[in-house]
Design a protein around this motif. Structure first.
Motif, PDB file in Angstrom:
ATOM      1  N   ASP A  41       0.896  -1.141   0.020  1.00  0.00           N
ATOM      2  CA  ASP A  41      -0.039   0.045   0.104  1.00  0.00           C
ATOM      3  C   ASP A  41       0.729   1.257  -0.029  1.00  0.00           C
ATOM      4  OD1 ASP A  41      -2.378  -1.337  -0.126  1.00  0.00           O
ATOM      5  OD2 ASP A  41      -2.840  -1.050   1.987  1.00  0.00           O
ATOM      6  N   GLU A  42       1.847   1.171   0.886  1.00  0.00           N
ATOM      7  CA  GLU A  42       2.697   2.461   0.864  1.00  0.00           C
ATOM      8  C   GLU A  42       3.565   2.647  -0.178  1.00  0.00           C
ATOM      9  OE1 GLU A  42       4.998   1.741   4.433  1.00  0.00           O
ATOM     10  OE2 GLU A  42       3.564   2.366   5.761  1.00  0.00           O
ATOM     11  N   GLY A  43       3.992   1.722  -0.804  1.00  0.00           N
ATOM     12  CA  GLY A  43       4.906   1.743  -2.176  1.00  0.00           C
ATOM     13  C   GLY A  43       4.011   1.970  -3.262  1.00  0.00           C
ATOM     14  N   LEU A  44       2.883   1.693  -3.511  1.00  0.00           N
ATOM     15  CA  LEU A  44       1.918   2.236  -4.504  1.00  0.00           C
ATOM     16  C   LEU A  44       1.452   3.453  -4.238  1.00  0.00           C
ATOM     17  CD1 LEU A  44      -0.097  -1.014  -4.951  1.00  0.00           C
ATOM     18  CD2 LEU A  44       1.827  -0.137  -6.467  1.00  0.00           C
ATOM     19  N   ALA A  45       1.079   3.867  -3.011  1.00  0.00           N
ATOM     20  CA  ALA A  45       0.736   5.362  -2.694  1.00  0.00           C
ATOM     21  C   ALA A  45       1.826   6.348  -3.028  1.00  0.00           C
ATOM     22  CB  ALA A  45       0.238   5.389  -1.444  1.00  0.00           C
ATOM     23  N   LYS A  46       3.115   5.692  -2.777  1.00  0.00           N
ATOM     24  CA  LYS A  46       4.253   6.887  -3.012  1.00  0.00           C
ATOM     25  C   LYS A  46       4.412   6.931  -4.610  1.00  0.00           C
ATOM     26  CE  LYS A  46       8.985   7.535  -1.232  1.00  0.00           C
ATOM     27  NZ  LYS A  46      10.140   6.779  -0.517  1.00  0.00           N
ATOM     28  N   MET A  47       4.270   5.715  -5.033  1.00  0.00           N
ATOM     29  CA  MET A  47       4.441   5.937  -6.551  1.00  0.00           C
ATOM     30  C   MET A  47       3.538   6.649  -7.343  1.00  0.00           C
ATOM     31  SD  MET A  47       2.749   4.487  -9.306  1.00  0.00           S
ATOM     32  CE  MET A  47       1.569   3.235  -8.683  1.00  0.00           C
ATOM     33  N   GLN A  48       2.441   6.701  -6.886  1.00  0.00           N
ATOM     34  CA  GLN A  48       0.971   7.645  -7.598  1.00  0.00           C
ATOM     35  C   GLN A  48       1.390   9.139  -7.069  1.00  0.00           C
ATOM     36  OE1 GLN A  48      -2.087   5.005  -5.677  1.00  0.00           O
ATOM     37  NE2 GLN A  48      -3.194   5.896  -7.378  1.00  0.00           N
ATOM     38  N   ASN A  49       1.755   9.355  -5.953  1.00  0.00           N
ATOM     39  CA  ASN A  49       2.168  10.761  -5.485  1.00  0.00           C
ATOM     40  C   ASN A  49       3.288  11.346  -6.536  1.00  0.00           C
ATOM     41  OD1 ASN A  49       2.000  12.987  -3.968  1.00  0.00           O
ATOM     42  ND2 ASN A  49       3.730  12.416  -2.790  1.00  0.00           N
ATOM     43  N   LEU A  50       4.271  10.613  -6.689  1.00  0.00           N
ATOM     44  CA  LEU A  50       5.429  10.803  -7.529  1.00  0.00           C
ATOM     45  C   LEU A  50       5.083  11.086  -8.954  1.00  0.00           C
ATOM     46  CD1 LEU A  50       8.291   8.755  -5.856  1.00  0.00           C
ATOM     47  CD2 LEU A  50       8.159  11.259  -5.889  1.00  0.00           C
ATOM     48  N   TYR A  51       4.245  10.198  -9.441  1.00  0.00           N
ATOM     49  CA  TYR A  51       3.884  10.235 -10.790  1.00  0.00           C
ATOM     50  C   TYR A  51       3.011  11.576 -11.059  1.00  0.00           C
ATOM     51  CZ  TYR A  51       1.667   8.655 -15.308  1.00  0.00           C
ATOM     52  OH  TYR A  51       1.265   8.931 -16.627  1.00  0.00           O
ATOM     53  N   GLN A  52       1.882  11.815 -10.125  1.00  0.00           N
ATOM     54  CA  GLN A  52       1.195  12.853 -10.233  1.00  0.00           C
ATOM     55  C   GLN A  52       1.977  14.344 -10.140  1.00  0.00           C
ATOM     56  OE1 GLN A  52      -1.501  12.185  -7.066  1.00  0.00           O
ATOM     57  NE2 GLN A  52      -2.803  10.666  -8.399  1.00  0.00           N
ATOM     58  N   LYS A  53       3.214  14.280  -9.480  1.00  0.00           N
ATOM     59  CA  LYS A  53       4.111  15.407  -9.524  1.00  0.00           C
ATOM     60  C   LYS A  53       4.875  15.515 -10.585  1.00  0.00           C
ATOM     61  CE  LYS A  53       4.523  15.613  -4.404  1.00  0.00           C
ATOM     62  NZ  LYS A  53       5.246  15.567  -3.135  1.00  0.00           N
ATOM     63  N   GLY A  54       4.894  14.464 -11.418  1.00  0.00           N
ATOM     64  CA  GLY A  54       6.020  14.318 -12.734  1.00  0.00           C
ATOM     65  C   GLY A  54       7.035  13.841 -12.600  1.00  0.00           C
ATOM     66  N   ASP A  55       7.488  13.070 -11.428  1.00  0.00           N
ATOM     67  CA  ASP A  55       8.729  12.422 -11.301  1.00  0.00           C
ATOM     68  C   ASP A  55       8.323  11.099 -11.382  1.00  0.00           C
ATOM     69  OD1 ASP A  55      11.172  11.339 -10.630  1.00  0.00           O
ATOM     70  OD2 ASP A  55      11.084  12.093  -8.461  1.00  0.00           O
ATOM     71  N   ARG A  56       8.248  10.680 -13.076  1.00  0.00           N
ATOM     72  CA  ARG A  56       8.021   9.362 -13.456  1.00  0.00           C
ATOM     73  C   ARG A  56       8.918   8.492 -13.266  1.00  0.00           C
ATOM     74  NH1 ARG A  56       4.285   9.935 -18.860  1.00  0.00           N
ATOM     75  NH2 ARG A  56       2.787  11.711 -18.176  1.00  0.00           N
ATOM     76  N   LYS A  57      10.208   8.878 -13.150  1.00  0.00           N
ATOM     77  CA  LYS A  57      11.576   8.030 -13.351  1.00  0.00           C
ATOM     78  C   LYS A  57      11.501   7.382 -11.890  1.00  0.00           C
ATOM     79  CE  LYS A  57      16.385   7.848 -13.677  1.00  0.00           C
ATOM     80  NZ  LYS A  57      17.745   8.595 -13.972  1.00  0.00           N
ATOM     81  N   THR A  58      11.415   8.416 -10.942  1.00  0.00           N
ATOM     82  CA  THR A  58      11.394   7.614  -9.478  1.00  0.00           C
ATOM     83  C   THR A  58      10.143   6.727  -9.229  1.00  0.00           C
ATOM     84  OG1 THR A  58      12.535   9.649  -8.703  1.00  0.00           O
ATOM     85  CG2 THR A  58      11.677   8.014  -7.082  1.00  0.00           C
ATOM     86  N   ALA A  59       9.064   7.131  -9.579  1.00  0.00           N
ATOM     87  CA  ALA A  59       7.716   6.510  -9.724  1.00  0.00           C
ATOM     88  C   ALA A  59       8.025   4.970 -10.251  1.00  0.00           C
ATOM     89  CB  ALA A  59       6.603   7.306 -10.335  1.00  0.00           C
ATOM     90  N   LEU A  60       8.598   5.094 -11.230  1.00  0.00           N
ATOM     91  CA  LEU A  60       8.827   3.726 -11.988  1.00  0.00           C
ATOM     92  C   LEU A  60       9.777   2.765 -10.859  1.00  0.00           C
ATOM     93  CD1 LEU A  60       8.643   1.945 -14.527  1.00  0.00           C
ATOM     94  CD2 LEU A  60      10.447   3.113 -15.457  1.00  0.00           C
ATOM     95  N   GLU A  61      10.655   3.377 -10.526  1.00  0.00           N
ATOM     96  CA  GLU A  61      11.480   2.732  -9.430  1.00  0.00           C
ATOM     97  C   GLU A  61      10.851   2.315  -8.409  1.00  0.00           C
ATOM     98  OE1 GLU A  61      14.721   1.776 -10.428  1.00  0.00           O
ATOM     99  OE2 GLU A  61      14.248   2.369 -12.216  1.00  0.00           O
TER     100      GLU A  61
END
Length: 289
Positions: A41-61
């Protein structure tokens, strides 16, 4: 009752039923799976937050890390494969792969990602109630419990139990001298059980020493039951009293044994390092000559 009141009552009943079922399901989830689900849950939530902020590279990692750290080839995936189905476990894998592809694709996919994440979490959560641990996790859990028990036994103070056994042996001899054989036997039974076994004093000693003491207890018991001479009974009691005084020297040292194992490992690694350095020095010397 009016129609509105009936509708409200039915709605309230449905909400209560759903909530109760949810709580029951949560209660039936083992703590280990709860921790794994929380990490996902925490990993996916963090990924979504980063994706929405435009940091796709970190979101992908983070999406990849969440997938490979907490699901793929994990005990969770293994448990789902074994207890639900291989196909279901693989479907979750494929959705996680789809998620990483979506993150990596050009364009804005926030809605699709949110929808996929919700499906993923629901799919995993559905399997968790009553999902058993894998054999590997059970073995690890048993090993941890055994280690904790061993340390507890090692650190426990048995002085009161040893004192009680000394007193009991004195009473045994007194009772036997007074021809109270049954009382003497009962004293051995009760105190051996309470202050040797139940107290875990016997578990704290080395197997060899424990066995030797128990043999004398057995001989004492048989000697009294067979009405052997007092001198023989007294000899066994003296032997036991002496043995009980020596118990601190025969305790199993779990923590020290663990430390010594590490010392052996370090010593071996150091030895290998020395051999390696000597090998390099030899090769250099050979080249120069």
């Amino acid at each position: 009752m009016t129609t509105l009141a009936k509708h409200l009552a039915i709605t309230l009943l449905l909400i209560t039923t759903v909530f109760t079922q949810s709580v029951r399901a949560e209660d039936n989830i083992l703590p280990y799976w709860q921790q794994q689900m929380l990490a996902i849950d925490e990993g996916l939530a963090k990924m979504q937050n980063l994706y929405q902020k435009g940091d796709r590279k970190t979101a992908l990692e983070i999406a990849k890390t969440t997938h490979f750290s907490y699901y793929r080839n994990s005990d969770l995936e293994a448990a789902i494969r074994t207890n639900v189905s291989m196909q279901y476990a693989e479907t979750i894998n494929q959705r996680l792969f789809t998620l990483t592809r979506l993150i990596n694709e050009d364009g804005e996919h926030s809605k699709k990602i949110t929808s996929l994440v919700n499906k993923l979490k629901a799919d995993i959560r559905k399997t968790l109630p009553d999902l058993p641990l894998t054999p590997k996790l059970i073995r690890e859990q048993q090993a941890r419990l055994a280690q904790k028990k061993a340390l507890r036994i090692e650190n426990k103070n048995y002085s009161e139990d040893i004192k009680a056994l000394h007193n009991a042996l004195h009473q045994v001899l007194t009772q036997y001298k007074e021809a109270q054989t049954d009382k003497a036997l009962r004293l051995i039974q009760e105190n051996f059980y309470q202050h040797w076994q139940i107290s875990e004093l016997e578990a704290s000693l080395s197997p060899e020493y424990k066995h030797s003491v128990e043999q004398v207890f057995d001989k004492l018991y048989k000697s009294i039951r067979q009405n052997q001479p007092v001198a023989e009974v007294e000899q066994y009691i003296q032997h036991l009293n002496s043995a009980l005084q020596q118990t601190p020297q025969h305790k199993i040292q779990v923590s020290k044994r663990k430390d010594s194992q590490w010392q052996v490992v370090i010593f071996c690694l150091a030895g290998l390092a020395v051999i390696f350095l000597l090998f390099i020095a030899f090769r250099r010397h050979k080249r120069l000559t």
